[in-house]
Design a protein around this motif. Structure first.
Motif, mmCIF file in Angstrom:
data_model
loop_
_atom_site.group_PDB
_atom_site.id
_atom_site.type_symbol
_atom_site.label_atom_id
_atom_site.label_comp_id
_atom_site.label_asym_id
_atom_site.label_seq_id
_atom_site.Cartn_x
_atom_site.Cartn_y
_atom_site.Cartn_z
ATOM 1 N N GLU A 80 -17.796 74.241 45.538
ATOM 2 C CA GLU A 80 -16.339 74.196 45.363
ATOM 3 C C GLU A 80 -15.634 74.971 46.471
ATOM 4 O O GLU A 80 -14.606 74.523 46.992
ATOM 5 C CB GLU A 80 -15.971 74.758 43.992
ATOM 6 C CG GLU A 80 -16.383 73.860 42.834
ATOM 7 C CD GLU A 80 -16.165 74.509 41.479
ATOM 8 O OE1 GLU A 80 -15.941 73.768 40.497
ATOM 9 O OE2 GLU A 80 -16.223 75.753 41.391
ATOM 10 N N GLY A 83 -15.401 72.935 49.519
ATOM 11 C CA GLY A 83 -14.618 71.698 49.438
ATOM 12 C C GLY A 83 -15.452 70.465 49.198
ATOM 13 O O GLY A 83 -15.026 69.355 49.525
ATOM 14 N N LEU A 84 -16.637 70.655 48.623
ATOM 15 C CA LEU A 84 -17.526 69.518 48.340
ATOM 16 C C LEU A 84 -17.487 69.242 46.842
ATOM 17 O O LEU A 84 -18.329 69.717 46.073
ATOM 18 C CB LEU A 84 -18.957 69.834 48.817
ATOM 19 C CG LEU A 84 -19.078 70.132 50.318
ATOM 20 C CD1 LEU A 84 -20.489 70.591 50.661
ATOM 21 C CD2 LEU A 84 -18.711 68.893 51.140
ATOM 22 N N ARG A 85 -16.490 68.472 46.426
ATOM 23 C CA ARG A 85 -16.274 68.176 45.015
ATOM 24 C C ARG A 85 -16.034 66.675 44.830
ATOM 25 O O ARG A 85 -15.539 66.007 45.730
ATOM 26 C CB ARG A 85 -15.052 68.930 44.470
ATOM 27 C CG ARG A 85 -15.130 70.439 44.616
ATOM 28 C CD ARG A 85 -13.909 71.130 44.009
ATOM 29 N NE ARG A 85 -12.689 70.858 44.778
ATOM 30 C CZ ARG A 85 -11.655 70.162 44.336
ATOM 31 N NH1 ARG A 85 -11.674 69.619 43.118
ATOM 32 N NH2 ARG A 85 -10.589 69.963 45.080
ATOM 33 N N PHE A 89 -11.660 63.431 44.954
ATOM 34 C CA PHE A 89 -12.175 63.046 46.272
ATOM 35 C C PHE A 89 -11.409 61.858 46.856
ATOM 36 O O PHE A 89 -11.041 61.868 48.040
ATOM 37 C CB PHE A 89 -13.660 62.697 46.177
ATOM 38 C CG PHE A 89 -14.263 62.233 47.481
ATOM 39 C CD1 PHE A 89 -14.753 63.147 48.392
ATOM 40 C CD2 PHE A 89 -14.318 60.870 47.795
ATOM 41 C CE1 PHE A 89 -15.297 62.723 49.608
ATOM 42 C CE2 PHE A 89 -14.861 60.445 49.006
ATOM 43 C CZ PHE A 89 -15.350 61.374 49.905
ATOM 44 N N ALA A 92 -8.051 62.648 48.209
ATOM 45 C CA ALA A 92 -8.235 63.526 49.362
ATOM 46 C C ALA A 92 -8.686 62.743 50.587
ATOM 47 O O ALA A 92 -8.457 63.172 51.724
ATOM 48 C CB ALA A 92 -9.250 64.625 49.040
ATOM 49 N N THR A 222 -5.644 70.724 49.427
ATOM 50 C CA THR A 222 -6.412 69.727 48.670
ATOM 51 C C THR A 222 -7.684 70.312 48.063
ATOM 52 O O THR A 222 -8.168 69.812 47.052
ATOM 53 C CB THR A 222 -6.820 68.547 49.568
ATOM 54 O OG1 THR A 222 -7.748 68.995 50.574
ATOM 55 C CG2 THR A 222 -5.607 67.934 50.251
ATOM 56 N N HIS A 224 -10.474 70.051 49.441
ATOM 57 C CA HIS A 224 -11.526 69.077 49.783
ATOM 58 C C HIS A 224 -11.811 69.108 51.273
ATOM 59 O O HIS A 224 -10.879 69.076 52.090
ATOM 60 C CB HIS A 224 -11.106 67.660 49.387
ATOM 61 C CG HIS A 224 -11.346 67.336 47.949
ATOM 62 N ND1 HIS A 224 -12.558 66.895 47.474
ATOM 63 C CD2 HIS A 224 -10.516 67.393 46.886
ATOM 64 C CE1 HIS A 224 -12.470 66.687 46.161
ATOM 65 N NE2 HIS A 224 -11.244 66.979 45.778
ATOM 66 N N TYR A 281 -5.159 66.612 43.715
ATOM 67 C CA TYR A 281 -6.554 66.671 44.156
ATOM 68 C C TYR A 281 -7.408 67.529 43.232
ATOM 69 O O TYR A 281 -8.539 67.870 43.571
ATOM 70 C CB TYR A 281 -6.609 67.228 45.588
ATOM 71 C CG TYR A 281 -5.658 66.548 46.517
ATOM 72 C CD1 TYR A 281 -6.005 65.355 47.163
ATOM 73 C CD2 TYR A 281 -4.373 67.057 46.757
ATOM 74 C CE1 TYR A 281 -5.112 64.715 48.000
ATOM 75 C CE2 TYR A 281 -3.478 66.420 47.597
ATOM 76 C CZ TYR A 281 -3.851 65.249 48.218
ATOM 77 O OH TYR A 281 -2.965 64.596 49.054
ATOM 78 N N ASN A 283 -7.189 70.556 42.590
ATOM 79 C CA ASN A 283 -7.532 71.759 43.352
ATOM 80 C C ASN A 283 -7.145 73.012 42.580
ATOM 81 O O ASN A 283 -5.970 73.343 42.470
ATOM 82 C CB ASN A 283 -6.829 71.728 44.714
ATOM 83 C CG ASN A 283 -7.111 72.982 45.530
ATOM 84 O OD1 ASN A 283 -8.068 73.705 45.261
ATOM 85 N ND2 ASN A 283 -6.275 73.236 46.517
#
Length: 288
Positions: A80, A83-85, A89, A92, A222, A224, A281, A283
């Motif tokens: 997280e 930004g790897l979610r 996605f 984003a 974001t 992401h 997003y 976030n």
């Protein structure tokens, strides 16, 4: 995966980010004879792909080691923070691209006038692109690796230490300074005079830093990695806006093109915050 937080003094966070930048740039020159061939030589590109792959594995491990397990609300998994979610996605991927295209409305209008858009409708064009190592470097490897190291791995350290706004300004400086390694290649391979090479590198430092601020903004808003990656790839494709090309058209067309340049900037400013609203997003990692 356990949730972690980052609690460092500002100088510690800055030193870690400096280390990441040195590792990234240094990895490009670890190969024997790395300065003897042009950066566009296939052998150089292949070797640098290997280097960047290793760096992209090592640096996140260092980020994880710099964290501390915690059960606080500010804690998140390493993925997280990077930004790897999955959640959020798709928007984003799409919205930041549209946003960046709005900013480049003027250059896109130039592409239309020049007939370049017709190329994008040709499947052979894309097949040739994928086969071209320079294209792959500029549109895939460089955008991903640079955004991953200089945004996804640095901002988790800087944000808790100095805050989102300050991190958004400081982080791109590492990105801009890292591009000074092109100075060596300009002098050796392009036969540029030192003064001219320095001027080109200073200009590159300026616009990469400006883009870096925008890229960091996208990442923080974001949450992401894909958001700055896709914007980076698009900007690499477009290049620096060719304002001088506008002057090559008749006055009536020049006015229309100038209008697109201005309109794109104005619209981009108007929709920048609404289209990057964190809730779009999912976030909850960064709250810029």
């Amino acid at each position: 995966m356990a949730v972690i937080v980052f609690e460092h003094a500002s100088w510690q966070a800055v030193l870690l980010c400096l280390l990441f930048a040195v590792i990234y740039v240094g990895s490009l020159y670890v190969w024997a004879g790395s300065t003897e061939k042009n950066r566009d030589h296939p052998d150089v590109i292949r070797k640098r792909f290997v280097s960047i792959t290793v760096v992209s594995v090592v640096v996140p491990v260092l980020v994880w080691l710099a964290g501390r397990s915690s059960e606080s609300k500010q804690a998140h998994t390493l993925w997280e923070w990077l930004g790897l979610r999955f959640l959020g996605f798709l928007p984003a991927f799409i919205i930041p691209l549209i946003l960046t295209m709005v900013l480049f409305m003027g250059p896109l209008a130039l592409h239309y006038m020049d007939g370049i858009f017709r190329l994008y409708l040709e499947p052979r064009y894309w097949v040739n692109c994928i086969k071209n190592m320079i294209w792959v470097r500029n549109h895939i490897v460089a955008p991903f690796s640079e955004e991953f190291i200089f945004r996804a791995c640095m901002l988790p350290l800087l944000v808790p230490a100095i805050g989102e706004s300050a991190a958004m300004i400081l982080c791109p400086l590492f990105f801009g300074v890292a591009h000074f390694h092109h100075l060596i290649e300009r002098i050796i391979h392009e036969q540029c005079e030192i003064k001219q090479a320095v001027q080109k590198s200073m200009f590159q430092f300026f616009y990469t830093t400006v883009f870096g601020i925008y890229s960091a903004f996208l990442f923080l808003r974001t949450g992401h990695l894909i958001a700055p990656v896709i914007a980076h790839a698009f900007c690499n494709h477009m290049g620096f806006p060719a304002f001088n090309e506008v002057m090559g058209y008749p006055q009536t067309i020049r006015r229309r093109l100038a209008m697109f340049f201005v309109l794109g900037l104005v619209l981009w400013i108007m929709v920048l915050f609404p289209l990057t609203y964190p809730a779009l997003y999912a976030n909850d990692v960064y709250v810029l």
